[in-house]
Write a protein that holds these residues in place. Structure first.
Motif, PDB file in Angstrom:
ATOM      1  N   GLU A  85       0.833  -1.208   0.000  1.00 42.65           N
ATOM      2  CA  GLU A  85       0.000   0.000   0.000  1.00 42.65           C
ATOM      3  C   GLU A  85       0.865   1.255   0.000  1.00 42.65           C
ATOM      4  O   GLU A  85       0.553   2.227  -0.676  1.00 42.65           O
ATOM      5  CB  GLU A  85      -0.951   0.007   1.204  1.00 42.65           C
ATOM      6  CG  GLU A  85      -1.846   1.223   1.271  1.00 42.65           C
ATOM      7  CD  GLU A  85      -2.659   1.465   0.000  1.00 42.65           C
ATOM      8  OE1 GLU A  85      -2.839   2.651  -0.369  1.00 42.65           O
ATOM      9  OE2 GLU A  85      -3.098   0.491  -0.636  1.00 42.65           O
ATOM     10  N   LEU A  86       1.968   1.233   0.744  1.00 40.50           N
ATOM     11  CA  LEU A  86       2.886   2.368   0.754  1.00 40.50           C
ATOM     12  C   LEU A  86       3.456   2.608  -0.639  1.00 40.50           C
ATOM     13  O   LEU A  86       3.536   3.749  -1.098  1.00 40.50           O
ATOM     14  CB  LEU A  86       4.015   2.135   1.753  1.00 40.50           C
ATOM     15  CG  LEU A  86       5.091   3.213   1.803  1.00 40.50           C
ATOM     16  CD1 LEU A  86       4.509   4.539   2.278  1.00 40.50           C
ATOM     17  CD2 LEU A  86       6.231   2.777   2.720  1.00 40.50           C
ATOM     18  N   ALA A  90       2.994   5.898  -2.921  1.00 39.65           N
ATOM     19  CA  ALA A  90       4.152   6.612  -3.473  1.00 39.65           C
ATOM     20  C   ALA A  90       3.997   6.785  -4.975  1.00 39.65           C
ATOM     21  O   ALA A  90       4.312   7.850  -5.519  1.00 39.65           O
ATOM     22  CB  ALA A  90       5.441   5.858  -3.152  1.00 39.65           C
ATOM     23  N   ARG A  91       3.505   5.771  -5.644  1.00 40.65           N
ATOM     24  CA  ARG A  91       3.295   5.850  -7.095  1.00 40.65           C
ATOM     25  C   ARG A  91       2.258   6.919  -7.431  1.00 40.65           C
ATOM     26  O   ARG A  91       2.446   7.707  -8.361  1.00 40.65           O
ATOM     27  CB  ARG A  91       2.849   4.481  -7.614  1.00 40.65           C
ATOM     28  CG  ARG A  91       3.062   4.278  -9.090  1.00 40.65           C
ATOM     29  CD  ARG A  91       2.789   2.844  -9.529  1.00 40.65           C
ATOM     30  NE  ARG A  91       3.679   1.894  -8.873  1.00 40.65           N
ATOM     31  CZ  ARG A  91       3.275   0.901  -8.073  1.00 40.65           C
ATOM     32  NH1 ARG A  91       2.004   0.692  -7.846  1.00 40.65           N
ATOM     33  NH2 ARG A  91       4.144   0.096  -7.503  1.00 40.65           N
ATOM     34  N   LEU A  94       3.871  10.371  -6.773  1.00 45.39           N
ATOM     35  CA  LEU A  94       4.842  10.680  -7.813  1.00 45.39           C
ATOM     36  C   LEU A  94       4.146  11.043  -9.124  1.00 45.39           C
ATOM     37  O   LEU A  94       4.569  11.963  -9.827  1.00 45.39           O
ATOM     38  CB  LEU A  94       5.783   9.492  -8.023  1.00 45.39           C
ATOM     39  CG  LEU A  94       6.924   9.699  -8.997  1.00 45.39           C
ATOM     40  CD1 LEU A  94       7.794  10.886  -8.600  1.00 45.39           C
ATOM     41  CD2 LEU A  94       7.766   8.429  -9.089  1.00 45.39           C
ATOM     42  N   THR A  95       3.062  10.362  -9.428  1.00 49.02           N
ATOM     43  CA  THR A  95       2.287  10.678 -10.633  1.00 49.02           C
ATOM     44  C   THR A  95       1.780  12.110 -10.583  1.00 49.02           C
ATOM     45  O   THR A  95       1.864  12.849 -11.568  1.00 49.02           O
ATOM     46  CB  THR A  95       1.108   9.694 -10.786  1.00 49.02           C
ATOM     47  OG1 THR A  95       1.638   8.374 -10.919  1.00 49.02           O
ATOM     48  CG2 THR A  95       0.253  10.022 -11.997  1.00 49.02           C
ATOM     49  N   GLU A  96       1.274  12.526  -9.419  1.00 48.50           N
ATOM     50  CA  GLU A  96       0.783  13.898  -9.267  1.00 48.50           C
ATOM     51  C   GLU A  96       1.906  14.914  -9.418  1.00 48.50           C
ATOM     52  O   GLU A  96       1.755  15.935 -10.078  1.00 48.50           O
ATOM     53  CB  GLU A  96       0.106  14.077  -7.913  1.00 48.50           C
ATOM     54  CG  GLU A  96      -1.238  13.395  -7.805  1.00 48.50           C
ATOM     55  CD  GLU A  96      -1.884  13.617  -6.448  1.00 48.50           C
ATOM     56  OE1 GLU A  96      -1.605  14.653  -5.808  1.00 48.50           O
ATOM     57  OE2 GLU A  96      -2.677  12.767  -6.038  1.00 48.50           O
ATOM     58  N   VAL A  97       3.045  14.625  -8.800  1.00 50.20           N
ATOM     59  CA  VAL A  97       4.189  15.540  -8.879  1.00 50.20           C
ATOM     60  C   VAL A  97       4.656  15.678 -10.320  1.00 50.20           C
ATOM     61  O   VAL A  97       4.880  16.789 -10.813  1.00 50.20           O
ATOM     62  CB  VAL A  97       5.348  15.049  -7.973  1.00 50.20           C
ATOM     63  CG1 VAL A  97       6.634  15.792  -8.269  1.00 50.20           C
ATOM     64  CG2 VAL A  97       4.965  15.195  -6.518  1.00 50.20           C
ATOM     65  N   LEU A  98       4.801  14.538 -11.001  1.00 46.42           N
ATOM     66  CA  LEU A  98       5.279  14.577 -12.385  1.00 46.42           C
ATOM     67  C   LEU A  98       4.259  15.226 -13.319  1.00 46.42           C
ATOM     68  O   LEU A  98       4.644  15.914 -14.262  1.00 46.42           O
ATOM     69  CB  LEU A  98       5.641  13.177 -12.863  1.00 46.42           C
ATOM     70  CG  LEU A  98       6.843  12.550 -12.146  1.00 46.42           C
ATOM     71  CD1 LEU A  98       7.061  11.127 -12.636  1.00 46.42           C
ATOM     72  CD2 LEU A  98       8.089  13.393 -12.314  1.00 46.42           C
TER      73      LEU A  98
END
Length: 126
Positions: A85-86, A90-91, A94-98
């Motif tokens: 789940e962690l 994180a995925r 990271l998708t939102e950041v990218l």
């Protein structure tokens, strides 16, 4: 209770430092699909056996993975579902950041090409 949060924050920081190696992350990602023998991990990650062994030892000591031996084969698996789940969280983060960086890059490219950014930040061609 001033500073009572410090030990907890230090423990969390150590936990995230432990995750801070690409081989360890890849091992955890691979183990999300189920237990896997070391030979399969080696072929999937393509690192030296000693390097993988070192990273697996860190994951074992941290309690994130467990190892069982059957003859000469050692099989690793995630110690619990929270790790999976962690990694999913994180995925998503990271998708939102990218995605945000991609939007900024698009705006910068439009500006360089002579476009005038619109009031909503999307950018309009001048």
């Amino acid at each position: 209770m001033n500073g009572a949060w410090v030990p907890l924050c230090q423990a969390k920081a150590e936990f995230f430092r432990m995750l801070g190696h690409p081989v360890r992350i890849r091992v955890l990602e691979l183990l999300q699909s189920g237990p896997m023998p070391v030979r399969n991990l080696l072929s999937a990650i393509e690192v030296e056996p000693s390097a993988l062994s070192q990273q697996l030892a860190v994951l074992r000591r941290s309690g994130l993975v467990t190892a069982t031996r059957s003859g000469s084969t050692v099989v690793y698996e995630l110690a619990g579902g929270e790790v999976a789940e962690l990694l999913r969280a994180a995925r998503r983060a990271l998708t939102e950041v990218l995605a945000g960086r991609h939007a900024l890059l698009t705006e910068l490219r439009q500006t360089e090409a002579g476009a005038v950014p619109a009031a909503d930040g999307v950018g309009a061609v001048s």
